[in-house]
Design an enzyme around this catalytic site. Structure first.
Site, PDB file in Angstrom:
ATOM      1  N   GLU A  37       9.910  -9.089  -0.772  1.00 53.29           N
ATOM      2  CA  GLU A  37      10.954  -8.009  -0.151  1.00 53.29           C
ATOM      3  C   GLU A  37      10.107  -7.663   1.309  1.00 53.29           C
ATOM      4  O   GLU A  37       8.638  -7.880   1.149  1.00 53.29           O
ATOM      5  CB  GLU A  37      11.026  -6.735  -1.099  1.00 53.29           C
ATOM      6  CG  GLU A  37      11.263  -5.332  -0.047  1.00 53.29           C
ATOM      7  CD  GLU A  37      11.275  -4.275  -1.432  1.00 53.29           C
ATOM      8  OE1 GLU A  37      11.123  -3.005  -0.369  1.00 53.29           O
ATOM      9  OE2 GLU A  37      10.733  -4.345  -1.966  1.00 53.29           O
ATOM     10  N   LEU A  38      10.850  -7.777   2.570  1.00 58.70           N
ATOM     11  CA  LEU A  38       9.206  -7.530   3.730  1.00 58.70           C
ATOM     12  C   LEU A  38       9.713  -6.536   4.712  1.00 58.70           C
ATOM     13  O   LEU A  38      10.729  -5.504   3.560  1.00 58.70           O
ATOM     14  CB  LEU A  38       9.882  -9.321   4.080  1.00 58.70           C
ATOM     15  CG  LEU A  38       9.277 -11.075   3.343  1.00 58.70           C
ATOM     16  CD1 LEU A  38       9.476 -12.069   3.935  1.00 58.70           C
ATOM     17  CD2 LEU A  38       7.998 -10.634   2.795  1.00 58.70           C
ATOM     18  N   CYS A  81      13.132  13.290   7.766  1.00 53.04           N
ATOM     19  CA  CYS A  81      12.876  13.150   6.893  1.00 53.04           C
ATOM     20  C   CYS A  81      12.097  11.750   5.723  1.00 53.04           C
ATOM     21  O   CYS A  81      11.173  11.309   5.306  1.00 53.04           O
ATOM     22  CB  CYS A  81      13.483  13.675   4.933  1.00 53.04           C
ATOM     23  SG  CYS A  81      13.195  13.528   3.352  1.00 53.04           S
ATOM     24  N   GLY A  85       5.808  -6.627   1.552  1.00 47.03           N
ATOM     25  CA  GLY A  85       4.770  -6.941   2.487  1.00 47.03           C
ATOM     26  C   GLY A  85       5.166  -6.536   3.348  1.00 47.03           C
ATOM     27  O   GLY A  85       6.570  -7.293   3.572  1.00 47.03           O
ATOM     28  N   SER A  86       4.877  -7.683   4.651  1.00 43.86           N
ATOM     29  CA  SER A  86       5.045  -7.654   5.852  1.00 43.86           C
ATOM     30  C   SER A  86       6.150  -8.899   5.813  1.00 43.86           C
ATOM     31  O   SER A  86       5.378 -10.141   5.164  1.00 43.86           O
ATOM     32  CB  SER A  86       4.133  -8.021   7.139  1.00 43.86           C
ATOM     33  OG  SER A  86       3.123  -8.973   6.680  1.00 43.86           O
ATOM     34  N   GLU A  88       8.440  -3.108  13.765  1.00 39.88           N
ATOM     35  CA  GLU A  88       8.245  -2.047  12.586  1.00 39.88           C
ATOM     36  C   GLU A  88       7.572  -1.414  12.825  1.00 39.88           C
ATOM     37  O   GLU A  88       6.372  -1.296  13.307  1.00 39.88           O
ATOM     38  CB  GLU A  88       7.855  -3.145  11.038  1.00 39.88           C
ATOM     39  CG  GLU A  88       8.408  -2.352   9.728  1.00 39.88           C
ATOM     40  CD  GLU A  88       8.046  -2.956   8.641  1.00 39.88           C
ATOM     41  OE1 GLU A  88       8.386  -2.672   7.318  1.00 39.88           O
ATOM     42  OE2 GLU A  88       7.004  -3.481   8.561  1.00 39.88           O
ATOM     43  N   TRP A  96       0.643  -1.237   0.300  1.00 39.88           N
ATOM     44  CA  TRP A  96      -0.078   0.293   0.141  1.00 39.88           C
ATOM     45  C   TRP A  96       1.260   1.169   0.221  1.00 39.88           C
ATOM     46  O   TRP A  96       0.543   2.572  -0.410  1.00 39.88           O
ATOM     47  CB  TRP A  96      -1.212   0.197   1.983  1.00 39.88           C
ATOM     48  CG  TRP A  96      -0.294  -0.475   2.672  1.00 39.88           C
ATOM     49  CD1 TRP A  96      -0.401  -1.404   2.902  1.00 39.88           C
ATOM     50  CD2 TRP A  96       0.690   0.733   3.114  1.00 39.88           C
ATOM     51  NE1 TRP A  96       0.926  -1.154   4.663  1.00 39.88           N
ATOM     52  CE2 TRP A  96       1.235   0.213   4.372  1.00 39.88           C
ATOM     53  CE3 TRP A  96       0.655   2.045   2.920  1.00 39.88           C
ATOM     54  CZ2 TRP A  96       1.735   0.709   5.276  1.00 39.88           C
ATOM     55  CZ3 TRP A  96       1.097   3.106   4.202  1.00 39.88           C
ATOM     56  CH2 TRP A  96       2.232   1.960   5.180  1.00 39.88           C
ATOM     57  N   ASN A  97       2.545   1.552   0.166  1.00 30.97           N
ATOM     58  CA  ASN A  97       2.679   2.123   0.805  1.00 30.97           C
ATOM     59  C   ASN A  97       3.894   3.174  -0.740  1.00 30.97           C
ATOM     60  O   ASN A  97       3.716   4.077  -1.172  1.00 30.97           O
ATOM     61  CB  ASN A  97       3.826   2.383   1.458  1.00 30.97           C
ATOM     62  CG  ASN A  97       4.905   1.089   0.989  1.00 30.97           C
ATOM     63  OD1 ASN A  97       4.545   0.463   0.156  1.00 30.97           O
ATOM     64  ND2 ASN A  97       6.377   1.627   1.388  1.00 30.97           N
ATOM     65  N   LYS A 116      -2.152  -8.718  -7.503  1.00 32.11           N
ATOM     66  CA  LYS A 116      -2.947  -8.331  -6.417  1.00 32.11           C
ATOM     67  C   LYS A 116      -2.360  -6.855  -5.842  1.00 32.11           C
ATOM     68  O   LYS A 116      -2.057  -7.489  -4.804  1.00 32.11           O
ATOM     69  CB  LYS A 116      -3.601  -9.712  -5.742  1.00 32.11           C
ATOM     70  CG  LYS A 116      -4.724  -9.376  -4.514  1.00 32.11           C
ATOM     71  CD  LYS A 116      -4.183 -10.256  -3.654  1.00 32.11           C
ATOM     72  CE  LYS A 116      -4.184  -9.574  -2.385  1.00 32.11           C
ATOM     73  NZ  LYS A 116      -4.544  -7.925  -1.813  1.00 32.11           N
ATOM     74  N   PRO A 117      -3.593  -5.904  -6.178  1.00 32.75           N
ATOM     75  CA  PRO A 117      -2.998  -4.866  -5.213  1.00 32.75           C
ATOM     76  C   PRO A 117      -3.700  -5.426  -3.443  1.00 32.75           C
ATOM     77  O   PRO A 117      -3.943  -5.650  -3.022  1.00 32.75           O
ATOM     78  CB  PRO A 117      -3.964  -3.309  -6.138  1.00 32.75           C
ATOM     79  CG  PRO A 117      -4.170  -4.442  -6.938  1.00 32.75           C
ATOM     80  CD  PRO A 117      -4.371  -5.560  -7.211  1.00 32.75           C
TER      81      PRO A 117
END
Length: 865
Positions: free
Chosen positions: A640-641, A664, A618-619, A762, A543-544, A567-568
């Site tokens: 990529e987690l 920033c 994602g997570s 996180e 989502w980011n 799948k978004p």
């Protein structure tokens, strides 16, 4: 309540000691009069057996059981919210050991009998010792299931749902004990059971160790299984206990001279049951879990609260036995029903669970709500004092909430995080039937797509990226609307994605070209390494970066000759679909498709045998689940987690630049040389005060809302916990006071300790968490590597030799020296996570090749041109 349930009262009446309430009798020899009385009792028809009654002692232990049951549920829930990684079988062994020790202590110090009498009892009562294997096994299973259930359900939900044991217990009492149940009791049991099944069972999954590891369905199944085990085990245990007591109770007053065996009280039965349970669980550990025990030890993963829960559970087992002696199994069920109310009230106070009035009738909703926690520090404003950003009308029965997103009646309830309002048009979840059709279309299109030349595929993709340009402003606006990214950043994300059509896409092409080895001279052997596509690749995007991340995964897969299904994230469904539709406009039908839904849809998708690879950002918890599903077919993976990126600031660093980058880029952990702590903290404060939290569409806003309520709750809980444990709040910015939105203030913390959750979990929010180190390279490396994650790291020093030396020893996929690496890295650099931060890689020449399989074509001469 009647106090005449027994013809002769127990000899001890202390209400403060469970064991003091237990003195049952049995006899080795039965005289003729005893036998006659027993035969008369045996002749009584079943419908003449007494209804559930209770003595004064029975009432006391029932109340004690209700309090204990409530305490146990709350304590176990607290323990399991931390997700300790221990063997539940070890916990059961611990409970039974404590029960055994307490029972033996009671025999030795209260009944003042030698411990050898317990051994003698087990030997003499061989038949019931063997029969105890049935309830012992069921109780062991029940305790194991409690740990599973309470790691996936809120304590209040569990306590309501487990009351289905009332109906199971009543049914077993009728079948096994031939006990008659009054109609009013039966009706109340049925109504309670039906009411429980109608509950809106949503768990408060906003604890620090994230929601993805929790499975409400698993919790419900475990709880219903507990009800079945408990119902039968309670009735069976009562039968065993009262079978020995009944002989003594039916004796005339003139025949009360007890034999040796008649002196054995309930404590001996507890020893008997605990002994059998230990034998059963010991055998289980030796045969099933021996390898784990040898590797990690029996008690690995246990902490203080977990050991306390063992003791509390053991006390409960002793109370249950007393209940079954002085009351009965059905009344025991009603005692635990009372504990539902107690658990609900305490869960509301301790865990912030929201309960409506119908909960206390056993048929209520247990809705998600944030906890309005307050801190001792007056300088910290808790955003959780505001009501839920997901409005109550959207949290209704029959819905499924994942990552704070409600999926209701096949529609994603897409919420604007800046306003709390539904976004139109609605996004429908892809149905299982549609999913099968999409997978079939992808497989049907793949051969013809891979038959195209590499240059043809690259050009088609380039045209797809060009097709995104006309909708760029619309796409940026949707990104802002769905996940709260400020307008300027959303436009930059879209622009960067379109910009991949130039040099970056050429690198993708180069990575997939044939490689010639050998040859050259006439007749010399030559080999060609070509790359074969895998088939159908699933891309699960975050989502980011709803538009920016998809091309990094989908385009290399397409270039290699695969077809792709995206799948978004359910947090940003329209953003992902809008980008993919534009990209797919220049591709053949079926080559790039989109599915919508939550984790259930994703699981159905990747579980298909016709899916050949999964690429996901994602997570870590979700990544592990994907890996588990894909391992069954050895599907290729790129994951990529999560990350917990550290920044190390040495005393010779450019402090202005380091402070600016820390704020920033919202670096998760900042380690500062202790000699420059005050100076650096002040510079960080100066930068932080320049940021404004507000509506993401306003030109002067620099930080918009968080993407979801769950994310906001997670950050707030981490900050609150850190402050309670000694962290200092140096600054919190103003924050829009919109009770429907997900705004969180810019927060600067110092004096963090490594053991705090905010240093290990996180955070993903506008929080700068600073702590100090002694200035040595060794300490900096140790602190940077202290996390289980390893996505990216940053080292700030003017001594580039030292920076390089430290960077090489930090275990992460990228290390930026005096820069934020994701912004400054060369396009050919791979993006990879070490440790728990990833599996495989994407981007860079290595990452581009992750979506295909190399194949060597070997010639004994020069290869044909």
């Amino acid at each position: 309540m009647s106090s005449t349930a027994h013809s002769s009262p127990p000899r001890r009446n202390s209400a403060t000691n469970v064991m003091a309430l237990s003195s049952s009798h049995s006899s080795d020899s039965i005289g003729e009069e005893k036998q006659k009385l027993l035969m008369d009792n045996a002749k009584e028809p079943p419908n003449k057996s007494p209804n559930s009654t209770i003595s004064a002692n029975g009432l006391k232990v029932l109340i004690l059981l209700a309090v204990q049951n409530c305490s146990k549920n709350l304590l176990l829930r607290f323990v399991m919210k931390e997700h300790p990684k221990f063997l539940t079988s070890a916990a059961v062994l611990g409970v039974e050991t404590v029960k055994l020790v307490l029972s033996l202590l009671y025999i030795a110090f209260v009944e003042k009998k030698p411990l050898s009498s317990a051994v003698e009892f087990i030997k003499q009562d061989k038949r019931n010792t063997i029969l105890m294997a049935v309830p012992a096994t069921l109780y062991s299973i029940q305790m194991t299931l409690e740990y599973i259930a309470l790691s996936n359900l809120d304590a209040s939900v569990f306590s309501v749902l487990v009351q289905t044991k009332l109906l199971a217990t009543a049914g077993c009492a009728v079948l096994i004990l031939r006990r008659s149940i009054k109609k009013v009791q039966l009706i109340s049991l049925v109504l309670l059971t039906v009411g429980v099944m109608l509950c809106n069972m949503k768990d408060d999954k906003s604890s620090g160790k994230q929601d993805a590891e929790m499975d409400t369905t698993k919790g419900i199944i475990a709880t219903l299984s507990i009800a079945a085990c408990s119902g039968f085990a309670s009735v069976y245990t009562e039968k065993v206990i009262k079978a020995k007591r009944k002989i003594n109770d039916d004796l005339p007053k003139s025949q009360t001279e007890p034999s040796k065996k008649e002196q054995y009280g309930l404590a001996y039965t507890q020893v008997q049951l605990a002994f059998v349970s230990l034998v059963i669980m010991g055998l289980y550990c030796m045969t099933v879990e021996l390898d784990v025990i040898i590797e990690k030890g029996l008690w690995h993963g246990f902490n203080g609260p977990a050991f306390v829960s063992i003791f509390v559970s053991a006390i409960g087992g002793l109370i249950v036995a007393a209940v079954l002696k002085f009351a009965d199994a059905v009344l025991k069920g009603y005692a635990t029903a009372i504990s539902v109310v107690l658990t609900g009230v305490m869960s509301m106070l301790l865990f912030g669970t929201h309960l409506n009035i119908l909960y206390f009738l056993g048929i209520g909703n247990v809705d998600r709500i944030q906890r309005a926690g307050s801190l001792s520090s007056n300088t910290l404003v808790s955003p959780l004092s505001k009501p839920c950003a997901v409005q109550p009308q959207y949290c209704t029965a029959g819905s499924n909430m994942v990552q704070g997103v409600v999926v209701e009646n096949g529609v994603i309830q897409n919420i604007n995080p800046a306003t709390g309002q539904l976004i139109e048009p609605a996004v429908n979840v892809t149905s299982p039937e549609e999913l099968e059709n999409i997978i079939s279309a992808a497989n049907a299109s793949q051969p013809s797509w891979s038959d195209k030349t590499l240059s043809e595929r690259i050009e088609a993709i380039r045209q797809g990226l060009i097709a995104v340009e006309p909708i760029g402003d619309e796409l940026a606006s949707v990104i802002t609307e769905e996940m709260g990214k400020v307008s300027a950043e959303a436009k930059l994300e879209v622009s960067n994605a379109i910009g991949l059509k130039d040099g970056w896409l050429d690198m993708v092409k180069e990575a997939n070209e044939d490689v010639h080895l050998g040859g050259g001279e006439e007749g010399k052997a030559e080999s060609i390494v070509v790359r074969d596509p895998l088939g159908v690749v699933v891309v699960i995007s975050p989502w980011n970066f709803p538009a920016g991340e998809i091309p990094f995964l989908a385009i290399p897969a397409l270039a290699a000759g695969n077809t792709v299904i995206v799948k978004p994230s359910e947090v940003t469904p329209r953003s992902g679909e809008l980008f993919c539709r534009a990209l797919a406009s220049s591709l053949p039908e079926g080559v790039l498709q989109v599915v919508q839904g939550d984790g259930k849809t994703g699981e159905q998708l990747i579980s298909s045998d016709d899916i050949h690879m999964v690429a996901m950002t994602g997570s870590t918890a979700t990544g592990k689940k994907i890996m588990n599903v894909c391992s069954k077919k050895l599907k290729r993976l790129v994951l990529e987690l999560g990350g917990k990126d550290p920044m190390v600031v040495f005393k010779d660093a450019d402090l202005d630049k380091a402070a600016n980058d820390a704020v920033c880029c919202a670096v998760e952990r900042v380690y500062v040389d202790e000699s420059i702590q005050n100076e650096f903290e002040q510079k960080v404060l100066d930068v932080a005060k320049k940021y404004k939290v507000g509506n993401p569409t306003d030109a002067d806003t620099t930080i918009g809302p968080l993407a979801s309520q769950v994310q906001r709750e997670n950050i707030s809980k981490q900050v609150e916990a850190a402050v309670k444990e000694g962290a200092k709040v140096l600054y919190q910015s103003d924050c829009p006071d919109d009770r429907h939105a997900n705004f969180y203030p810019v927060t600067v913390l110092s004096s963090l300790k490594q053991v705090m959750p905010i240093q290990n979990l996180e955070t993903f929010g506008p929080v700068v968490a600073m702590s100090t180190f002694d200035g040595t390279e060794e300490a900096a490396i140790e602190m940077a590597n202290s996390s289980e994650f390893g996505l990216a790291s940053y080292v700030y020093t003017t001594d580039l030799t030292r920076g390089s030396r430290v960077a090489r020893k930090i275990r992460s996929g990228q290390v930026g020296i005096n820069c934020y690496s994701i912004l400054e890295a060369q396009p050919a650099c791979p993006w990879i996570g070490h440790k728990q931060s990833g599996f495989g890689s994407h981007s860079g020449m290595d990452g581009f090749r992750s979506f295909s399989v190399p194949k060597s074509i070997v010639f004994t001469t020069n290869a044909p041109k």
